[in-house]
Design a protein around this motif. Sequence first.
Motif, PDB file in Angstrom:
ATOM      1  N   GLU A 145       0.800  -1.584   0.024  1.00 55.74           N
ATOM      2  CA  GLU A 145       0.340  -0.076   0.129  1.00 55.74           C
ATOM      3  C   GLU A 145       0.849   1.172  -0.115  1.00 55.74           C
ATOM      4  O   GLU A 145       0.453   2.189  -0.919  1.00 55.74           O
ATOM      5  N   ARG A 146       1.772   1.303   0.421  1.00 55.37           N
ATOM      6  CA  ARG A 146       3.323   2.300   0.775  1.00 55.37           C
ATOM      7  C   ARG A 146       3.158   2.944  -1.032  1.00 55.37           C
ATOM      8  O   ARG A 146       3.281   3.649  -1.139  1.00 55.37           O
ATOM      9  N   ALA A 148       1.538   1.534  -3.841  1.00 57.26           N
ATOM     10  CA  ALA A 148       1.093   2.793  -4.439  1.00 57.26           C
ATOM     11  C   ALA A 148       0.420   3.386  -4.082  1.00 57.26           C
ATOM     12  O   ALA A 148       0.566   4.144  -5.291  1.00 57.26           O
ATOM     13  N   GLY A 149       0.669   4.150  -2.797  1.00 59.76           N
ATOM     14  CA  GLY A 149       0.798   5.679  -2.948  1.00 59.76           C
ATOM     15  C   GLY A 149       1.939   5.737  -3.168  1.00 59.76           C
ATOM     16  O   GLY A 149       1.544   7.465  -3.962  1.00 59.76           O
ATOM     17  N   GLN A 150       2.643   5.734  -3.388  1.00 58.96           N
ATOM     18  CA  GLN A 150       4.143   6.566  -4.383  1.00 58.96           C
ATOM     19  C   GLN A 150       4.044   6.502  -5.774  1.00 58.96           C
ATOM     20  O   GLN A 150       4.500   7.646  -6.254  1.00 58.96           O
ATOM     21  N   ALA A 152       1.021   6.568  -6.953  1.00 51.42           N
ATOM     22  CA  ALA A 152      -0.143   7.704  -7.095  1.00 51.42           C
ATOM     23  C   ALA A 152       0.451   8.906  -6.703  1.00 51.42           C
ATOM     24  O   ALA A 152      -0.112  10.129  -7.836  1.00 51.42           O
ATOM     25  N   GLY A 153       1.667   9.388  -6.219  1.00 52.23           N
ATOM     26  CA  GLY A 153       2.402  10.740  -6.267  1.00 52.23           C
ATOM     27  C   GLY A 153       2.518  10.945  -7.492  1.00 52.23           C
ATOM     28  O   GLY A 153       3.667  12.021  -8.092  1.00 52.23           O
ATOM     29  N   THR A 157      -1.789   5.439 -11.329  1.00 51.01           N
ATOM     30  CA  THR A 157      -3.010   4.920 -10.315  1.00 51.01           C
ATOM     31  C   THR A 157      -2.908   3.257 -10.466  1.00 51.01           C
ATOM     32  O   THR A 157      -2.794   2.951 -11.578  1.00 51.01           O
TER      33      THR A 157
END
Length: 287
Positions: A145-146, A148-150, A152-153, A157
Amino acid sequence: MVTRRAVLRSLLGGGGALALGGGAGVAQGYRFGVTRHARALPGLRSPLRAAFLTDLHHGLFIGDGSVAAWVDAANDLRADVVLLGGDLLDARLNDVPPGLLRQLARLRAPLGTFSVWGNHDYGSFGRYASRHYGPVRADWAARRERFAGQLAGAGVTVLRDEGRSLRADLWVGGTDDLWFGQPDAAAALSGAGARATLLVTHNPDLLPALPRPVGLVLCGHTHGGQVRLPVVGALQVPSAFGQRYAMGWVTGAHDTPAYVSRGLGLSGLPVRNLCEPEIALFQLSPA
């Protein structure tokens, strides 16, 4: 993917020695091309250009320079949407791979960039143990999840059993990995309605289990076998269906058209033969 035993067996057979001798197999592993595919997509009301990049395998054999070249080539195609087919990583994920994120952030497409997870991503998170990735990590899901967030940044997506409406006439869905996730194609396509549908799933072995017709499915995972010999074909394909979904155009359940890309990166050994890495460009038109 390609095992050392399989490659050695081919070398001892004689034909592989000629094909891979002199570093030719290594050189082939780092050259890539663009394949272009034109077809109609039911439900589409205006043309669409989709670029598909899969199996980057950033880590063991692939560095920032290779990814930069692929991104440059993808941007030159001026696609409306960029789709990534999983196996972004091939390294034990202790820290964020800044080079990979920096290069992926350069991808340009007006409808966005979307990715799915592959089995080597899960190995990199620590979902399973191997000599390359080390032991299982208790926090593998948090690492997923971390990352995936990076992503997204960086403008990417991740679609894990979900989809997005990109235009009034277009739905893009993505599933989790077949080997180490819990892929749900129905959830990825939920909400599509009458829109044209594109589904990205890392492993083509999901194709016989599609719950409904799809306009087009894009897959990776196999690398086309990575090492192919004349007449013999691929030495090994990581699929329960053997050569059936090794590469190229195939058909899934409900007569769904699908394309299995040879991918871009390398796994097992830094060698390819008669199996050029590819970026696939799909020029889709109304049916």
